[in-house]
Scaffold this active site. Structure first.
Site, short mmCIF file in Angstrom:
data_model
loop_
_atom_site.label_atom_id
_atom_site.label_comp_id
_atom_site.label_asym_id
_atom_site.label_seq_id
_atom_site.Cartn_x
_atom_site.Cartn_y
_atom_site.Cartn_z
CE LYS A 168 31.50 51.36 -19.95
NZ LYS A 168 31.36 49.64 -21.02
CB ALA A 169 37.44 55.23 -25.35
#
Length: 305
Positions: A158-159
């Site tokens: 979840k960048a």
């Protein structure tokens, strides 16, 4: 946005307006960072509790590991910090945003040894796509932007930078008069929405995209477990855009969206154009779980005392 009183920042609680960073913060320029979205719910007795907090924090650390970031706190410390930040802000229900990012120091694409900083922000946030959308369903548009290939970006992280793809799709959909974007993978199959996982229902059977091209949602995982407990046939397999048009029901899941029905995709009505029985039952089950009424899933809630 409704301000809270305090933000947890690098191990200390600071006043909201004092939680600031330098303009040369590395992640601001290059997007190398990770974050989470978590909800705290008010229970039936008024007691706030955070939904699946350990799972969210574990994914935060997993995302950081994928990107090669070393978080300078333990998972237990971050869990406790989330609880403490909700408590000191005296919120009974709220959204929680932990974020891990590279601070100021060196610049350049390979300058990844700057200090790793961590913040936890909480604020009051209602239905992501509006109360009307939760009750009546939302309208989706297939995006002209594809979800990234698994070797283009790290899709299981979840960048921060990954969300440029989501922003382009979400803004395009809203400018076109739709509520949200449905995104296809590089092979043309349905992947997910800009910030939610998607499910379709056909003749009582529920289908959702497998893990290949999606961020594996924690709400998605909870919904799959609840559906199977209720004896609903569920399969994780690829499906096409036109298959969504033929669905009896469709819905999205996510921390922000929770369980949101879909009434229309690409100007095609889905089923009756109203939330169907599977979706409505799932919404009721999810609400009971998050309010603490379903004791079978009490382990999914972390009380804030």
């Amino acid at each position: 946005m409704e301000k809270s009183d305090y933000i947890w920042f690098d191990g200390e609680l600071v006043e909201w307006d004092q939680a600031q960073v330098h303009v040369l913060t590395h992640t601001l320029h290059y997007g190398l960072g990770v974050f989470e979205g978590i909800r705290c719910y008010e229970g039936t007795a008024g007691q706030p509790a955070i939904f699946r907090l350990p799972e969210h924090v574990d994914r935060l650390f997993g995302s950081a590991h994928i990107l090669g970031l070393s978080i300078p706190f333990t998972q237990e410390q971050i869990i406790n910090a989330c609880v403490e930040t909700v408590r000191v802000n005296k919120l009974r229900a709220c959204y929680i945003r932990p974020i891990v990012f590279l601070g100021a120091g060196e610049m350049g694409l390979a300058a990844v040894h700057n200090p790793v900083r961590v913040a936890i922000i909480v604020w009051s946030w209602g239905a992501y796509l509006g109360e009307d959308g939760v009750r009546k369903g939302v309208r989706l548009r297939t995006s002209s932007f594809q979800r990234m290939h698994v070797n283009t970006h790290m899709t299981k992280a979840k960048a921060v930078g990954n969300y440029v793809n989501s922003i382009l799709a979400a803004v395009e959909a809203r400018r076109g008069g739709y509520d949200e974007a449905m995104m296809l993978d590089v092979d043309g199959y349905v992947s997910e929405c800009s910030g939610e996982n998607i499910f379709i229902v056909r003749r009582g059977r529920v289908k959702t995209t497998p893990h290949t091209s999606i961020l594996s949602g924690i709400t998605r995982d909870a919904v799959l477990e609840v559906l199977r407990e209720d004896g609903v046939a569920v399969v994780e397999e690829r499906f096409t855009r036109d298959e969504t048009y033929l669905a009896d029901e469709a819905f999205m899941t996510g921390t922000a969206a929770e369980v949101t029905p879909v009434r229309e995709i690409d100007d095609r009505q889905i089923g009756t154009g109203r939330p169907g029985p599977v979706t409505l039952t799932l919404q009721q089950r999810f609400a009971a779980i998050t309010r603490g009424e379903d004791r079978g899933h009490a382990g999914w809630l972390t009380p804030v005392r």
